[in-house]
Motif scaffolding. Structure first.
Motif, PDB file in Angstrom:
ATOM      1  N   GLU A   1       0.834  -1.210   0.000  1.00 23.65           N
ATOM      2  CA  GLU A   1       0.000   0.000   0.000  1.00 23.65           C
ATOM      3  C   GLU A   1       0.866   1.256   0.000  1.00 23.65           C
ATOM      4  OE1 GLU A   1      -2.367  -3.370   1.308  1.00 23.65           O
ATOM      5  OE2 GLU A   1      -0.414  -2.602   1.952  1.00 23.65           O
ATOM      6  N   ALA A   2       1.931   1.248   0.794  1.00 23.84           N
ATOM      7  CA  ALA A   2       2.818   2.411   0.850  1.00 23.84           C
ATOM      8  C   ALA A   2       3.544   2.616  -0.468  1.00 23.84           C
ATOM      9  CB  ALA A   2       3.827   2.235   1.993  1.00 23.84           C
ATOM     10  N   ILE A   3       3.978   1.516  -1.079  1.00 21.04           N
ATOM     11  CA  ILE A   3       4.654   1.612  -2.377  1.00 21.04           C
ATOM     12  C   ILE A   3       3.704   2.183  -3.424  1.00 21.04           C
ATOM     13  CG2 ILE A   3       5.733   0.312  -4.247  1.00 21.04           C
ATOM     14  CD1 ILE A   3       6.682  -1.706  -2.133  1.00 21.04           C
ATOM     15  N   ALA A   4       2.478   1.678  -3.433  1.00 24.03           N
ATOM     16  CA  ALA A   4       1.489   2.141  -4.407  1.00 24.03           C
ATOM     17  C   ALA A   4       1.188   3.621  -4.219  1.00 24.03           C
ATOM     18  CB  ALA A   4       0.205   1.318  -4.277  1.00 24.03           C
ATOM     19  N   SER A   5       1.037   4.034  -2.970  1.00 29.04           N
ATOM     20  CA  SER A   5       0.739   5.440  -2.688  1.00 29.04           C
ATOM     21  C   SER A   5       1.882   6.337  -3.127  1.00 29.04           C
ATOM     22  CB  SER A   5       0.472   5.615  -1.187  1.00 29.04           C
ATOM     23  OG  SER A   5       0.254   6.977  -0.871  1.00 29.04           O
ATOM     24  N   ARG A   6       3.115   5.945  -2.803  1.00 31.04           N
ATOM     25  CA  ARG A   6       4.276   6.756  -3.173  1.00 31.04           C
ATOM     26  C   ARG A   6       4.432   6.805  -4.703  1.00 31.04           C
ATOM     27  NH1 ARG A   6       9.347   8.112  -0.743  1.00 31.04           N
ATOM     28  NH2 ARG A   6       8.122   8.148   1.200  1.00 31.04           N
ATOM     29  N   ALA A   7       4.142   5.690  -5.360  1.00 32.11           N
ATOM     30  CA  ALA A   7       4.315   5.616  -6.816  1.00 32.11           C
ATOM     31  C   ALA A   7       3.156   6.244  -7.578  1.00 32.11           C
ATOM     32  CB  ALA A   7       4.488   4.164  -7.238  1.00 32.11           C
ATOM     33  N   GLY A   8       2.046   6.483  -6.888  1.00 31.88           N
ATOM     34  CA  GLY A   8       0.890   7.060  -7.557  1.00 31.88           C
ATOM     35  C   GLY A   8       0.146   6.070  -8.432  1.00 31.88           C
ATOM     36  N   VAL A   9       0.124   4.793  -7.992  1.00 29.27           N
ATOM     37  CA  VAL A   9      -0.591   3.756  -8.739  1.00 29.27           C
ATOM     38  C   VAL A   9      -1.513   3.019  -7.778  1.00 29.27           C
ATOM     39  CG1 VAL A   9       1.348   3.458 -10.336  1.00 29.27           C
ATOM     40  CG2 VAL A   9       1.151   1.960  -8.336  1.00 29.27           C
ATOM     41  N   GLY A  10      -2.449   2.262  -8.323  1.00 26.36           N
ATOM     42  CA  GLY A  10      -3.307   1.442  -7.488  1.00 26.36           C
ATOM     43  C   GLY A  10      -2.557   0.203  -7.024  1.00 26.36           C
ATOM     44  N   LYS A  11      -2.900  -0.296  -5.844  1.00 23.78           N
ATOM     45  CA  LYS A  11      -2.171  -1.455  -5.335  1.00 23.78           C
ATOM     46  C   LYS A  11      -2.416  -2.690  -6.189  1.00 23.78           C
ATOM     47  CE  LYS A  11      -5.127  -3.193  -1.730  1.00 23.78           C
ATOM     48  NZ  LYS A  11      -5.384  -3.400  -0.307  1.00 23.78           N
ATOM     49  N   GLN A  12      -3.541  -2.746  -6.877  1.00 23.94           N
ATOM     50  CA  GLN A  12      -3.808  -3.878  -7.767  1.00 23.94           C
ATOM     51  C   GLN A  12      -2.843  -3.900  -8.947  1.00 23.94           C
ATOM     52  OE1 GLN A  12      -5.630  -6.484  -7.108  1.00 23.94           O
ATOM     53  NE2 GLN A  12      -6.093  -5.476  -5.147  1.00 23.94           N
ATOM     54  N   THR A  13      -2.361  -2.711  -9.322  1.00 15.79           N
ATOM     55  CA  THR A  13      -1.355  -2.652 -10.390  1.00 15.79           C
ATOM     56  C   THR A  13      -0.105  -3.395  -9.954  1.00 15.79           C
ATOM     57  OG1 THR A  13      -2.159  -0.529 -11.215  1.00 15.79           O
ATOM     58  CG2 THR A  13       0.120  -1.102 -11.745  1.00 15.79           C
ATOM     59  N   ILE A  14       0.279  -3.216  -8.702  1.00 15.76           N
ATOM     60  CA  ILE A  14       1.469  -3.902  -8.189  1.00 15.76           C
ATOM     61  C   ILE A  14       1.223  -5.403  -8.094  1.00 15.76           C
ATOM     62  CG2 ILE A  14       2.994  -4.137  -6.196  1.00 15.76           C
ATOM     63  CD1 ILE A  14       2.667  -1.180  -5.674  1.00 15.76           C
ATOM     64  N   TYR A  15       0.074  -5.790  -7.560  1.00 13.92           N
ATOM     65  CA  TYR A  15      -0.208  -7.216  -7.416  1.00 13.92           C
ATOM     66  C   TYR A  15      -0.358  -7.920  -8.764  1.00 13.92           C
ATOM     67  CZ  TYR A  15      -0.798  -7.062  -2.354  1.00 13.92           C
ATOM     68  OH  TYR A  15      -0.581  -6.955  -1.002  1.00 13.92           O
ATOM     69  N   ARG A  16      -0.667  -7.153  -9.797  1.00  9.63           N
ATOM     70  CA  ARG A  16      -0.767  -7.746 -11.129  1.00  9.63           C
ATOM     71  C   ARG A  16       0.614  -8.164 -11.638  1.00  9.63           C
ATOM     72  NH1 ARG A  16      -3.610  -3.987 -13.320  1.00  9.63           N
ATOM     73  NH2 ARG A  16      -1.992  -2.874 -14.491  1.00  9.63           N
ATOM     74  N   TRP A  17       1.665  -7.471 -11.178  1.00 12.66           N
ATOM     75  CA  TRP A  17       3.023  -7.743 -11.647  1.00 12.66           C
ATOM     76  C   TRP A  17       3.876  -8.520 -10.653  1.00 12.66           C
ATOM     77  CZ3 TRP A  17       3.664  -1.944 -13.343  1.00 12.66           C
ATOM     78  CH2 TRP A  17       3.012  -1.741 -14.574  1.00 12.66           C
ATOM     79  N   TRP A  18       3.601  -8.365  -9.355  1.00  7.93           N
ATOM     80  CA  TRP A  18       4.433  -9.003  -8.330  1.00  7.93           C
ATOM     81  C   TRP A  18       3.562  -9.628  -7.241  1.00  7.93           C
ATOM     82  CZ3 TRP A  18       5.565  -3.859  -9.851  1.00  7.93           C
ATOM     83  CH2 TRP A  18       6.738  -3.714 -10.624  1.00  7.93           C
ATOM     84  N   PRO A  19       4.004 -10.751  -6.682  1.00 11.04           N
ATOM     85  CA  PRO A  19       3.211 -11.404  -5.635  1.00 11.04           C
ATOM     86  C   PRO A  19       3.425 -10.853  -4.241  1.00 11.04           C
ATOM     87  CG  PRO A  19       5.112 -12.752  -6.176  1.00 11.04           C
ATOM     88  CD  PRO A  19       5.138 -11.589  -7.126  1.00 11.04           C
ATOM     89  N   SER A  20       4.523 -10.097  -4.033  1.00 14.94           N
ATOM     90  CA  SER A  20       4.846  -9.643  -2.684  1.00 14.94           C
ATOM     91  C   SER A  20       5.743  -8.417  -2.734  1.00 14.94           C
ATOM     92  CB  SER A  20       5.563 -10.756  -1.914  1.00 14.94           C
ATOM     93  OG  SER A  20       6.837 -10.999  -2.500  1.00 14.94           O
ATOM     94  N   LYS A  21       5.895  -7.776  -1.578  1.00 15.55           N
ATOM     95  CA  LYS A  21       6.780  -6.611  -1.507  1.00 15.55           C
ATOM     96  C   LYS A  21       8.235  -7.025  -1.736  1.00 15.55           C
ATOM     97  CE  LYS A  21       7.452  -6.690   3.567  1.00 15.55           C
ATOM     98  NZ  LYS A  21       7.312  -5.921   4.811  1.00 15.55           N
ATOM     99  N   GLY A  22       8.588  -8.241  -1.308  1.00 19.51           N
ATOM    100  CA  GLY A  22       9.941  -8.723  -1.525  1.00 19.51           C
ATOM    101  C   GLY A  22      10.258  -8.865  -3.005  1.00 19.51           C
ATOM    102  N   ALA A  23       9.285  -9.362  -3.758  1.00 18.39           N
ATOM    103  CA  ALA A  23       9.478  -9.515  -5.201  1.00 18.39           C
ATOM    104  C   ALA A  23       9.633  -8.156  -5.876  1.00 18.39           C
ATOM    105  CB  ALA A  23       8.302 -10.277  -5.802  1.00 18.39           C
ATOM    106  N   VAL A  24       8.860  -7.171  -5.414  1.00 16.94           N
ATOM    107  CA  VAL A  24       8.987  -5.806  -5.952  1.00 16.94           C
ATOM    108  C   VAL A  24      10.391  -5.285  -5.680  1.00 16.94           C
ATOM    109  CG1 VAL A  24       8.163  -3.429  -5.830  1.00 16.94           C
ATOM    110  CG2 VAL A  24       6.540  -5.303  -5.596  1.00 16.94           C
ATOM    111  N   LEU A  25      10.837  -5.445  -4.442  1.00 16.36           N
ATOM    112  CA  LEU A  25      12.137  -4.898  -4.050  1.00 16.36           C
ATOM    113  C   LEU A  25      13.273  -5.585  -4.802  1.00 16.36           C
ATOM    114  CD1 LEU A  25      13.518  -2.864  -2.183  1.00 16.36           C
ATOM    115  CD2 LEU A  25      13.664  -4.664  -0.451  1.00 16.36           C
ATOM    116  N   LEU A  26      13.162  -6.888  -5.017  1.00 19.42           N
ATOM    117  CA  LEU A  26      14.212  -7.599  -5.741  1.00 19.42           C
ATOM    118  C   LEU A  26      14.335  -7.077  -7.167  1.00 19.42           C
ATOM    119  CD1 LEU A  26      16.342  -9.793  -6.004  1.00 19.42           C
ATOM    120  CD2 LEU A  26      14.507 -11.427  -6.511  1.00 19.42           C
ATOM    121  N   ASP A  27      13.207  -6.933  -7.844  1.00 22.21           N
ATOM    122  CA  ASP A  27      13.252  -6.413  -9.220  1.00 22.21           C
ATOM    123  C   ASP A  27      13.754  -4.977  -9.254  1.00 22.21           C
ATOM    124  OD1 ASP A  27      12.449  -8.757 -10.311  1.00 22.21           O
ATOM    125  OD2 ASP A  27      10.452  -8.097 -10.919  1.00 22.21           O
ATOM    126  N   ALA A  28      13.367  -4.194  -8.257  1.00 23.83           N
ATOM    127  CA  ALA A  28      13.827  -2.801  -8.198  1.00 23.83           C
ATOM    128  C   ALA A  28      15.334  -2.751  -8.003  1.00 23.83           C
ATOM    129  CB  ALA A  28      13.126  -2.058  -7.061  1.00 23.83           C
TER     130      ALA A  28
END
Length: 210
Positions: free
Chosen positions: A39-66
């Motif tokens: 939720e915090a990542i989505a808010s900071r990025a200005g996207v919906g949290k479903q956008t993140i879940y569509r691409w990554w299963p977890s915050k760890g997966a987001v951070l690894l790709d980042a």
């Protein structure tokens, strides 16, 4: 009447992905991995949290790709500065194994001391020990390419007669990478170029009187 061009969905997706990467890296440095949320990542990025879940299963997966993307950007910048495309997982072969290993170890020390890398790297290393799926990806995508560059450089040294033919490169590289990783993770001492040099020297020549 002028016709409007259709929105470029690929460009929009890339902008969103870039914003998510930046948000994840910034937030893990600001609040730590424990308090990092989708939720915090989505808010900071200005996207919906479903956008993140569509691409990554977890915050760890987001951070690894980042973090992997951050490394690719650094490599591209280094290539631009060098005026040529540098191989991302290759240790330069100057003919002097000791000098080449020290060069790479010093660069690793510099990355460990860089706040931009330190927080996300620590978070991924720690979470990877608890989350087996993320841990496997962390090893495969982040650690293994770096370990393989040491393996190849040791094999080249073996072919040149600089390293004994029966030495296992995978065990040998642990003599300098293992202590460095432990000191960094547990903060048991300062990370300096001199320390990196000593690890290489002790690994190559031992600690008995010469």
């Amino acid at each position: 009447m002028a016709t409007k061009s259709a929105p470029d969905s690929k460009r929009r997706s890339e902008r969103s992905r870039r914003a998510i990467y930046d948000a994840a890296l910034d937030l893990v440095s600001e609040v730590g991995y424990g308090k990092l949320t989708i939720e915090a990542i989505a808010s900071r990025a200005g996207v919906g949290k479903q956008t993140i879940y569509r691409w990554w299963p977890s915050k760890g997966a987001v951070l690894l790709d980042a973090f992997l993307d951050l490394g690719e950007q650094a490599h591209q910048e280094a290539s631009d500065n060098a005026g040529r495309d540098l191989a991302p997982t290759e240790i330069p072969d100057s003919g002097d194994l000791e000098a080449d290993l020290k060069l790479v170890m010093r660069a690793t020390i510099d990355e460990f001391r860089n706040p931009k890398y330190d927080a996300p790297w620590r978070a991924l290393a720690a979470e990877g020990m608890l989350n087996s799926e993320l841990g496997a990806e962390y090893v495969e995508k982040l650690l293994e390419p770096g370990l393989q560059m040491y393996v190849r450089r040791i094999e080249i040294a073996q072919e040149a007669g600089q390293v004994a033919a029966d030495v296992d490169p995978r065990i040998a590289l642990e003599l300098w990478t293992g202590p460095l990783a432990q000191r960094w993770m547990q903060r048991t001492g300062p990370l300096t170029h001199e320390y990196a040099d000593k690890l290489v020297e002790y690994a190559l020549y031992g600690i008995a009187p010469r």
